[in-house]
Design a protein around this motif. Structure first.
Motif, PDB file in Angstrom:
ATOM      1  N   GLY A 231       0.810  -1.215   0.000  1.00 36.72           N
ATOM      2  CA  GLY A 231       0.000   0.000   0.000  1.00 36.72           C
ATOM      3  C   GLY A 231       0.840   1.260   0.000  1.00 36.72           C
ATOM      4  O   GLY A 231       0.539   2.224  -0.727  1.00 36.72           O
ATOM      5  N   ARG A 232       1.879   1.261   0.796  1.00 39.21           N
ATOM      6  CA  ARG A 232       2.732   2.453   0.881  1.00 39.21           C
ATOM      7  C   ARG A 232       3.440   2.702  -0.450  1.00 39.21           C
ATOM      8  O   ARG A 232       3.695   3.861  -0.819  1.00 39.21           O
ATOM      9  N   PHE A 233       3.727   1.627  -1.185  1.00 45.56           N
ATOM     10  CA  PHE A 233       4.411   1.769  -2.474  1.00 45.56           C
ATOM     11  C   PHE A 233       3.581   2.611  -3.438  1.00 45.56           C
ATOM     12  O   PHE A 233       4.068   3.584  -4.015  1.00 45.56           O
ATOM     13  N   TRP A 234       2.296   2.258  -3.606  1.00 43.29           N
ATOM     14  CA  TRP A 234       1.493   3.003  -4.577  1.00 43.29           C
ATOM     15  C   TRP A 234       1.120   4.397  -4.076  1.00 43.29           C
ATOM     16  O   TRP A 234       0.932   5.323  -4.869  1.00 43.29           O
ATOM     17  N   VAL A 235       1.022   4.566  -2.749  1.00 43.07           N
ATOM     18  CA  VAL A 235       0.763   5.904  -2.211  1.00 43.07           C
ATOM     19  C   VAL A 235       1.963   6.821  -2.487  1.00 43.07           C
ATOM     20  O   VAL A 235       1.796   7.995  -2.859  1.00 43.07           O
ATOM     21  N   GLU A 236       3.173   6.282  -2.319  1.00 37.29           N
ATOM     22  CA  GLU A 236       4.370   7.091  -2.565  1.00 37.29           C
ATOM     23  C   GLU A 236       4.450   7.541  -4.014  1.00 37.29           C
ATOM     24  O   GLU A 236       4.969   8.626  -4.306  1.00 37.29           O
ATOM     25  N   LEU A 237       3.935   6.740  -4.938  1.00 36.92           N
ATOM     26  CA  LEU A 237       3.973   7.107  -6.345  1.00 36.92           C
ATOM     27  C   LEU A 237       3.114   8.330  -6.641  1.00 36.92           C
ATOM     28  O   LEU A 237       3.295   8.994  -7.667  1.00 36.92           O
ATOM     29  N   THR A 244      14.174  12.589  -0.402  1.00 38.57           N
ATOM     30  CA  THR A 244      15.452  12.031  -0.817  1.00 38.57           C
ATOM     31  C   THR A 244      15.204  10.916  -1.830  1.00 38.57           C
ATOM     32  O   THR A 244      14.262  10.136  -1.682  1.00 38.57           O
ATOM     33  N   HIS A 245      16.036  10.840  -2.856  1.00 38.61           N
ATOM     34  CA  HIS A 245      15.867   9.839  -3.901  1.00 38.61           C
ATOM     35  C   HIS A 245      17.045   8.870  -3.930  1.00 38.61           C
ATOM     36  O   HIS A 245      18.183   9.251  -3.669  1.00 38.61           O
ATOM     37  N   ILE A 246      16.744   7.620  -4.239  1.00 31.94           N
ATOM     38  CA  ILE A 246      17.749   6.577  -4.425  1.00 31.94           C
ATOM     39  C   ILE A 246      17.514   5.966  -5.795  1.00 31.94           C
ATOM     40  O   ILE A 246      16.419   5.433  -6.068  1.00 31.94           O
ATOM     41  N   LEU A 247      18.515   6.070  -6.681  1.00 30.60           N
ATOM     42  CA  LEU A 247      18.385   5.543  -8.044  1.00 30.60           C
ATOM     43  C   LEU A 247      17.170   6.134  -8.754  1.00 30.60           C
ATOM     44  O   LEU A 247      16.466   5.445  -9.500  1.00 30.60           O
ATOM     45  N   GLY A 248      16.900   7.399  -8.471  1.00 29.58           N
ATOM     46  CA  GLY A 248      15.794   8.072  -9.127  1.00 29.58           C
ATOM     47  C   GLY A 248      14.440   7.832  -8.489  1.00 29.58           C
ATOM     48  O   GLY A 248      13.439   8.373  -8.972  1.00 29.58           O
ATOM     49  N   LEU A 249      14.377   7.044  -7.425  1.00 26.85           N
ATOM     50  CA  LEU A 249      13.119   6.743  -6.747  1.00 26.85           C
ATOM     51  C   LEU A 249      13.103   7.372  -5.357  1.00 26.85           C
ATOM     52  O   LEU A 249      14.150   7.506  -4.720  1.00 26.85           O
ATOM     53  N   ARG A 250      11.904   7.750  -4.898  1.00 24.95           N
ATOM     54  CA  ARG A 250      11.778   8.265  -3.540  1.00 24.95           C
ATOM     55  C   ARG A 250      12.254   7.202  -2.556  1.00 24.95           C
ATOM     56  O   ARG A 250      11.996   6.000  -2.745  1.00 24.95           O
ATOM     57  N   VAL A 251      12.912   7.622  -1.491  1.00 21.43           N
ATOM     58  CA  VAL A 251      13.477   6.657  -0.556  1.00 21.43           C
ATOM     59  C   VAL A 251      12.395   5.781   0.055  1.00 21.43           C
ATOM     60  O   VAL A 251      12.603   4.577   0.282  1.00 21.43           O
ATOM     61  N   ASN A 252      11.207   6.345   0.304  1.00 12.94           N
ATOM     62  CA  ASN A 252      10.133   5.529   0.871  1.00 12.94           C
ATOM     63  C   ASN A 252       9.577   4.526  -0.130  1.00 12.94           C
ATOM     64  O   ASN A 252       9.033   3.485   0.254  1.00 12.94           O
ATOM     65  N   THR A 253       9.701   4.821  -1.412  1.00 14.80           N
ATOM     66  CA  THR A 253       9.307   3.851  -2.433  1.00 14.80           C
ATOM     67  C   THR A 253      10.223   2.640  -2.385  1.00 14.80           C
ATOM     68  O   THR A 253       9.772   1.488  -2.462  1.00 14.80           O
ATOM     69  N   VAL A 254      11.516   2.887  -2.242  1.00 13.41           N
ATOM     70  CA  VAL A 254      12.493   1.796  -2.148  1.00 13.41           C
ATOM     71  C   VAL A 254      12.254   0.990  -0.877  1.00 13.41           C
ATOM     72  O   VAL A 254      12.228  -0.255  -0.900  1.00 13.41           O
ATOM     73  N   THR A 255      12.060   1.687   0.245  1.00 13.56           N
ATOM     74  CA  THR A 255      11.831   1.001   1.510  1.00 13.56           C
ATOM     75  C   THR A 255      10.559   0.165   1.460  1.00 13.56           C
ATOM     76  O   THR A 255      10.525  -0.971   1.957  1.00 13.56           O
ATOM     77  N   SER A 256       9.509   0.701   0.859  1.00 15.57           N
ATOM     78  CA  SER A 256       8.248  -0.027   0.759  1.00 15.57           C
ATOM     79  C   SER A 256       8.408  -1.300  -0.060  1.00 15.57           C
ATOM     80  O   SER A 256       7.833  -2.344   0.272  1.00 15.57           O
ATOM     81  N   THR A 257       9.192  -1.214  -1.128  1.00 17.58           N
ATOM     82  CA  THR A 257       9.446  -2.395  -1.947  1.00 17.58           C
ATOM     83  C   THR A 257      10.153  -3.478  -1.140  1.00 17.58           C
ATOM     84  O   THR A 257       9.801  -4.665  -1.213  1.00 17.58           O
ATOM     85  N   LEU A 258      11.146  -3.066  -0.369  1.00 19.17           N
ATOM     86  CA  LEU A 258      11.879  -4.026   0.465  1.00 19.17           C
ATOM     87  C   LEU A 258      10.968  -4.634   1.529  1.00 19.17           C
ATOM     88  O   LEU A 258      11.065  -5.833   1.833  1.00 19.17           O
ATOM     89  N   LEU A 259      10.076  -3.818   2.105  1.00 13.59           N
ATOM     90  CA  LEU A 259       9.136  -4.335   3.092  1.00 13.59           C
ATOM     91  C   LEU A 259       8.221  -5.384   2.478  1.00 13.59           C
ATOM     92  O   LEU A 259       7.987  -6.445   3.066  1.00 13.59           O
TER      93      LEU A 259
END
Length: 330
Positions: A231-237, A244-259
């Motif tokens: 859920g957090r992944f699509w909300v972040e989009l 802050t961005h990592i590899l062009g993605l929001r850091v929370n998007t990356v964290t959500s994917t890992l979660l």
């Protein structure tokens, strides 16, 4: 345009109530209380001592604040350690800035250590707490509405959120602490509402799945991690605020994917039978065992945990009552 604005969601005129109470803080406290009540009931139903939940709540709240602040400062470090920034601001929690992912992570670690020291399994408590944690997150998201923060991109959908201009007593712009002038700056996606509704849906999912599939051994908690991450992944989009961005993605998007990936992996690795009450609380008196009641009277526990019978001539010198309801040798 007039019709669209009439259908939008207004933001509150202010985020600070001068009692003094911050609306955000009140939402967080309400969420914590709701989580404690739900977790106590679920842990007791699993065979655990509900008082353990109170100990866990104290630890998780304290470490949750620390972990949430650390996550925010690390992921938004440019706001605190840039040229012209004051690093001391990193310690000013009252100014806002708590990352829920860091709060849950450090709080969970602290409770795991506590359960290890008590000699109790962590997984049953984690499973009992999972719906309460996500419920607290849902309630806490209301605080973002009062703060006019964490919203999405501009939109013309009927449920768009009005963002007002706020100023302090001197007339200076103060988005967090000021009062609304009535001027609408923009209409945006209410991503706080999207995440709150998703979280409430996850609460229902966890309660249903636990009852339907008799989940145990940490699988309810794993499902919570995976579902929240999705859920957090699509909300972040949908968000457009600075991040802050990592590899062009929001850091929370990356964290959500890992979660999400981690939660799915845990669901697979932790598959198995539901734990028994004896596994949840190994210190609890077992059927047929002799225990000592206050006053020195020995009783024997029958198959029904509520029924006890006196033990004639029992030697009680070897044992003493424990705070967690069990019996320990001297």
């Amino acid at each position: 345009m007039t019709t669209t604005l009439l259908a939008t969601i207004p933001s509150p005129p202010q985020g600070v109530w001068y009692l003094p109470i911050r609306a955000y803080a009140l939402c967080i406290v309400t969420g914590i209380i709701a989580a404690i009540f739900l977790t106590r009931a679920r842990y007791a139903a699993r065979g655990g001592n509900p008082e353990v939940v109170m100990d866990a709540a104290v630890i998780s709240v304290i470490l949750g604040i620390i972990g949430g602040r650390l996550y925010h400062v690390i992921t938004d470090h440019d706001s605190y350690f840039c040229r012209g920034c004051d690093p001391v601001d990193a310690f000013k929690v009252a100014n806002g800035g708590l990352g829920i992912m860091g709060a849950v992570a450090l709080g969970t670690l602290g409770v795991w250590i506590m359960m290890r020291r008590k000699g109790l399994p962590f997984a049953p408590l984690a499973d009992a707490a999972a719906p309460g944690i996500i419920l607290a997150q849902a309630i806490g998201r209301l605080g973002n509405w009062f703060n006019q923060e964490l919203y999405g991109r501009p939109t013309d959908v009927p449920w768009g959120l009005k963002i007002y201009r706020r100023v302090d007593e001197s007339g200076a712009v103060a988005p967090l602490n000021g009062r609304s002038t009535g001027e609408v700056l923009t209409v945006v996606h209410p991503t706080f509402l999207y995440e709150m509704l998703w979280n409430l849906g996850v609460v229902v999912l966890l309660l249903w799945a636990d009852r339907r599939f008799r989940m145990g051994h940490g699988r309810v908690f794993a499902l919570y991690v995976a579902a929240y991450g999705a859920g957090r992944f699509w909300v972040e989009l949908m968000r457009s605020d600075p991040a802050t961005h990592i590899l062009g993605l929001r850091v929370n998007t990356v964290t959500s994917t890992l979660l999400f990936l981690g939660g799915v992996a845990l669901l697979f690795l932790l598959r198995g039978r539901r734990e028994t009450p004896e596994e949840v609380n190994p210190h609890a008196p077992q059927p047929g065992s002799a225990v000592v009641e206050p006053g020195g009277n020995a009783v024997r526990v029958s198959g029904d945990a509520e029924m006890t019978t006196p033990v004639t001539g029992a030697d009680t010198s070897w044992s003493r009552p424990r705070d967690d309801g069990g019996v320990a040798g001297r």
